[in-house]
Write a protein that holds these residues in place. Structure first.
Motif, mmCIF file in Angstrom:
data_model
loop_
_atom_site.group_PDB
_atom_site.id
_atom_site.type_symbol
_atom_site.label_atom_id
_atom_site.label_comp_id
_atom_site.label_asym_id
_atom_site.label_seq_id
_atom_site.Cartn_x
_atom_site.Cartn_y
_atom_site.Cartn_z
ATOM 1 N N TYR A 35 69.710 63.087 46.693
ATOM 2 C CA TYR A 35 69.387 61.948 47.264
ATOM 3 C C TYR A 35 69.610 61.606 48.616
ATOM 4 C CZ TYR A 35 68.984 60.636 42.415
ATOM 5 O OH TYR A 35 68.603 60.755 40.717
ATOM 6 N N GLU A 36 70.609 62.555 48.896
ATOM 7 C CA GLU A 36 71.389 62.272 50.731
ATOM 8 C C GLU A 36 72.023 61.155 50.735
ATOM 9 O OE1 GLU A 36 68.154 63.160 53.361
ATOM 10 O OE2 GLU A 36 68.102 65.347 52.810
ATOM 11 N N HIS A 37 72.724 60.636 49.515
ATOM 12 C CA HIS A 37 73.390 59.501 49.495
ATOM 13 C C HIS A 37 74.402 59.569 48.460
ATOM 14 C CE1 HIS A 37 74.039 55.098 48.180
ATOM 15 N NE2 HIS A 37 73.402 54.802 49.418
ATOM 16 N N PRO A 38 75.417 58.987 48.614
ATOM 17 C CA PRO A 38 76.594 59.433 47.696
ATOM 18 C C PRO A 38 76.191 58.864 46.359
ATOM 19 C CG PRO A 38 77.335 57.647 49.380
ATOM 20 C CD PRO A 38 76.025 58.301 49.707
ATOM 21 N N VAL A 39 76.684 59.263 45.258
ATOM 22 C CA VAL A 39 76.490 59.058 43.786
ATOM 23 C C VAL A 39 77.653 59.142 43.397
ATOM 24 C CG1 VAL A 39 75.295 59.362 41.632
ATOM 25 C CG2 VAL A 39 73.966 59.427 43.732
ATOM 26 N N ASP A 40 78.282 58.048 42.639
ATOM 27 C CA ASP A 40 79.501 57.890 41.976
ATOM 28 C C ASP A 40 79.533 58.251 40.423
ATOM 29 O OD1 ASP A 40 82.186 57.249 40.871
ATOM 30 O OD2 ASP A 40 82.239 55.409 41.681
ATOM 31 N N ALA A 41 80.360 59.139 39.893
ATOM 32 C CA ALA A 41 80.322 59.639 38.695
ATOM 33 C C ALA A 41 80.530 58.228 37.663
ATOM 34 C CB ALA A 41 81.168 60.879 38.418
ATOM 35 N N GLU A 42 81.244 57.576 38.187
ATOM 36 C CA GLU A 42 81.464 56.468 37.268
ATOM 37 C C GLU A 42 80.533 55.455 37.018
ATOM 38 O OE1 GLU A 42 84.491 56.302 35.665
ATOM 39 O OE2 GLU A 42 84.636 58.173 36.374
ATOM 40 N N ARG A 43 79.511 55.451 37.910
ATOM 41 C CA ARG A 43 78.150 54.768 37.964
ATOM 42 C C ARG A 43 77.168 55.391 37.247
ATOM 43 N NH1 ARG A 43 78.416 49.315 39.059
ATOM 44 N NH2 ARG A 43 79.835 48.929 40.526
ATOM 45 N N LEU A 44 77.579 56.647 36.263
ATOM 46 C CA LEU A 44 76.396 57.169 35.787
ATOM 47 C C LEU A 44 77.070 57.319 34.188
ATOM 48 C CD1 LEU A 44 76.083 60.716 37.895
ATOM 49 C CD2 LEU A 44 74.606 58.725 37.627
ATOM 50 N N MET A 45 75.957 57.172 33.275
ATOM 51 C CA MET A 45 75.962 57.383 31.889
ATOM 52 C C MET A 45 75.157 58.121 31.368
ATOM 53 S SD MET A 45 74.361 53.810 30.152
ATOM 54 C CE MET A 45 74.610 54.546 28.340
ATOM 55 N N VAL A 46 75.220 59.043 30.449
ATOM 56 C CA VAL A 46 74.462 60.213 29.932
ATOM 57 C C VAL A 46 73.512 59.413 28.752
ATOM 58 C CG1 VAL A 46 74.201 62.377 28.704
ATOM 59 C CG2 VAL A 46 75.910 61.582 30.406
ATOM 60 N N THR A 47 72.429 59.767 28.924
ATOM 61 C CA THR A 47 71.259 59.372 27.752
ATOM 62 C C THR A 47 70.412 60.678 27.101
ATOM 63 O OG1 THR A 47 69.309 59.300 29.007
ATOM 64 C CG2 THR A 47 70.519 57.564 29.030
ATOM 65 N N THR A 48 69.810 60.490 26.038
ATOM 66 C CA THR A 48 69.099 61.529 25.477
ATOM 67 C C THR A 48 67.722 61.545 26.003
ATOM 68 O OG1 THR A 48 68.519 60.422 23.535
ATOM 69 C CG2 THR A 48 70.573 61.861 23.463
ATOM 70 N N GLY A 49 67.518 61.180 27.318
ATOM 71 C CA GLY A 49 66.119 61.322 27.812
ATOM 72 C C GLY A 49 65.648 59.837 28.100
ATOM 73 N N ASN A 50 64.729 59.691 28.816
ATOM 74 C CA ASN A 50 64.207 58.499 29.457
ATOM 75 C C ASN A 50 63.693 57.562 28.566
ATOM 76 O OD1 ASN A 50 63.854 57.492 32.065
ATOM 77 N ND2 ASN A 50 61.584 57.060 31.531
ATOM 78 N N SER A 51 62.988 57.916 27.437
ATOM 79 C CA SER A 51 62.646 57.064 26.264
ATOM 80 C C SER A 51 63.929 56.352 25.785
ATOM 81 C CB SER A 51 61.845 57.789 25.258
ATOM 82 O OG SER A 51 60.491 58.322 26.094
ATOM 83 N N ASN A 52 64.899 57.236 25.398
ATOM 84 C CA ASN A 52 66.100 56.672 24.748
ATOM 85 C C ASN A 52 66.746 55.564 25.735
ATOM 86 O OD1 ASN A 52 69.546 57.598 25.155
ATOM 87 N ND2 ASN A 52 68.744 56.552 23.142
ATOM 88 N N ALA A 53 66.657 55.808 27.029
ATOM 89 C CA ALA A 53 67.278 54.940 28.017
ATOM 90 C C ALA A 53 66.514 53.693 27.928
ATOM 91 C CB ALA A 53 66.980 55.454 29.512
ATOM 92 N N LEU A 54 65.154 53.618 28.041
ATOM 93 C CA LEU A 54 64.332 52.540 27.941
ATOM 94 C C LEU A 54 64.665 51.517 26.645
ATOM 95 C CD1 LEU A 54 60.931 53.718 29.346
ATOM 96 C CD2 LEU A 54 62.600 52.129 30.260
ATOM 97 N N ASP A 55 64.577 52.478 25.675
ATOM 98 C CA ASP A 55 65.030 51.847 24.439
ATOM 99 C C ASP A 55 66.193 51.066 24.348
ATOM 100 O OD1 ASP A 55 63.951 51.603 21.228
ATOM 101 O OD2 ASP A 55 65.912 52.186 21.065
#
Length: 369
Positions: free
Chosen positions: A62-82
């Motif tokens: 992204y050429e932009h810092p991403v914080d691991a504490e601002r990430l959560m794991v999903t089982t894919g995009n449909s799971n995230a939307l659900d």
């Protein structure tokens, strides 16, 4: 072989948006090993080691810092939307969407009892005047947008439009859900960073997945959040009971990111898809000329084509299948059932030779009467 949608015999189906089996990197996984902790429940947001490695890679992409504490794991995009529908909305709520938009998302919103409100787009994405008017008139549960290589139109929001979208989300305190699964599938210049990268106080969720850039069978994705919205998702009983999602898939992918194999694979994948896009785009131009208006994307999976002479592709779909070609018609992607003169064509599922054949079949199908 059981896959989500097997390639039909005798038909080149340009409607289906999934990767070609021949491009899936099975060799990368043959020497994989697991640690004991990978078989445990794990942290609610997902394995920390994986999130840290993912954050480092995304920061470079992204050429932009991403914080691991601002990430959560999903089982894919449909799971995230659900999950987002379950945690941020209730039946009867309004969701603001682009018109057209991803048809599976529209279907998912409907299954949760939500009411998609379709807003018009321009060449830079969702129109801000229409969006602000809807935000003032309604109290939507969230805004749903596809910023990079939009499905189905291929449009990519420029930097200024992204900043304005995030500013509106913050001003009206309305969650902004950015479906960014094609963000890393650029064929030339990178798109601007995902929407969760702009304002740490804005309620934004950027959704990513390895389904489009590595392998869908991993069932592995992520959500990047800004503002104070992430705890609303992690507060689900799903995580209280079962811990983090996809610990085994995370353990398989983490070393591929860390040792650079994912990045090397992506370089070749982008080249493959770029060549397929060019073959389909040039073939349609050669066979149809000015009868088609074609929005050529700079990445992603899809071509959005519109007949300029009033032809409605859905009226010919049954005949198309008999003649060995298929596609998805425009109304499928519209909450208002518009875009009767359009169709979405995927260039990811078939090799270049098959795409050439598909163009010829489409040309015969839609030959002037």
């Amino acid at each position: 072989m059981a896959i989500q949608i097997p390639k039909p015999d005798g038909i080149i189906d340009l409607g289906v948006g999934q990767p070609d089996l021949d491009l899936l990197p099975v060799t990368l996984f043959r020497s994989m090993t697991l640690r004991r902790e990978n078989l445990a429940y794990g942290e609610e947001a997902g394995d920390h080691r994986f999130r840290q490695t993912l954050a480092t890679w995304l920061s470079g992409e992204y050429e932009h810092p991403v914080d691991a504490e601002r990430l959560m794991v999903t089982t894919g995009n449909s799971n995230a939307l659900d999950l987002i529908c379950s945690r941020l909305a209730r039946a009867g709520d309004t969701v603001l969407v682009e018109d057209p938009s991803y048809f599976i998302a529209l279907k998912l919103f409907g299954e949760h009892g939500l009411k998609p409100m379709a807003l018009p787009m321009d060449d830079h994405g969702i129109r801000l005047d229409a969006l602000e008017a809807a935000l003032q008139r309604h109290k939507p549960a969230f805004i749903y947008t596809i910023p990079s290589y939009h499905n189905p139109t291929g449009i990519t929001q420029p930097l200024e439009r992204r900043e304005q979208l995030v500013a509106l989300a913050r001003h009206y305190r309305c969650p902004l859900v950015a479906d960014e699964v094609y963000q890393c599938l650029y064929f030339g210049q990178k798109p601007p960073p995902p929407l969760a990268c702009y304002d740490p106080k804005a309620p934004v969720l950027s959704l990513g997945t390895f389904s489009k850039i590595l392998a869908p069978g991993l069932r592995l994705g992520w959500i990047q959040g800004s503002g104070d919205i992430m705890p609303s998702l992690l507060g689900s009983a799903l995580f209280k009971s079962g811990g983090g999602l996809a610990p085994v898939s995370s353990a398989l992918v983490e070393p591929l990111i860390a040792n650079g194999e994912l990045q090397r694979y992506l370089v070749g994948l982008r080249q493959q898809y770029r060549s397929r896009l060019e073959r389909l785009y040039q073939g349609l131009h050669s066979d149809f000329g000015e009868r088609l208006q074609i929005a050529k994307p700079e990445g992603g999976y899809f071509l959005w084509v519109t007949f300029t002479d009033g032809t409605e592709p859905m009226r010919r779909l049954a005949v198309a299948k008999q003649q060995g070609v298929s596609y998805f018609g425009g109304p499928l992607f519209s909450a208002n059932k518009g875009f009767a003169n359009s169709m979405r064509l995927c260039f990811a599922w078939y090799a270049e030779q098959e795409l050439t054949i598909a163009c010829k079949r489409l040309a015969r199908l839609f030959a002037r009467q």
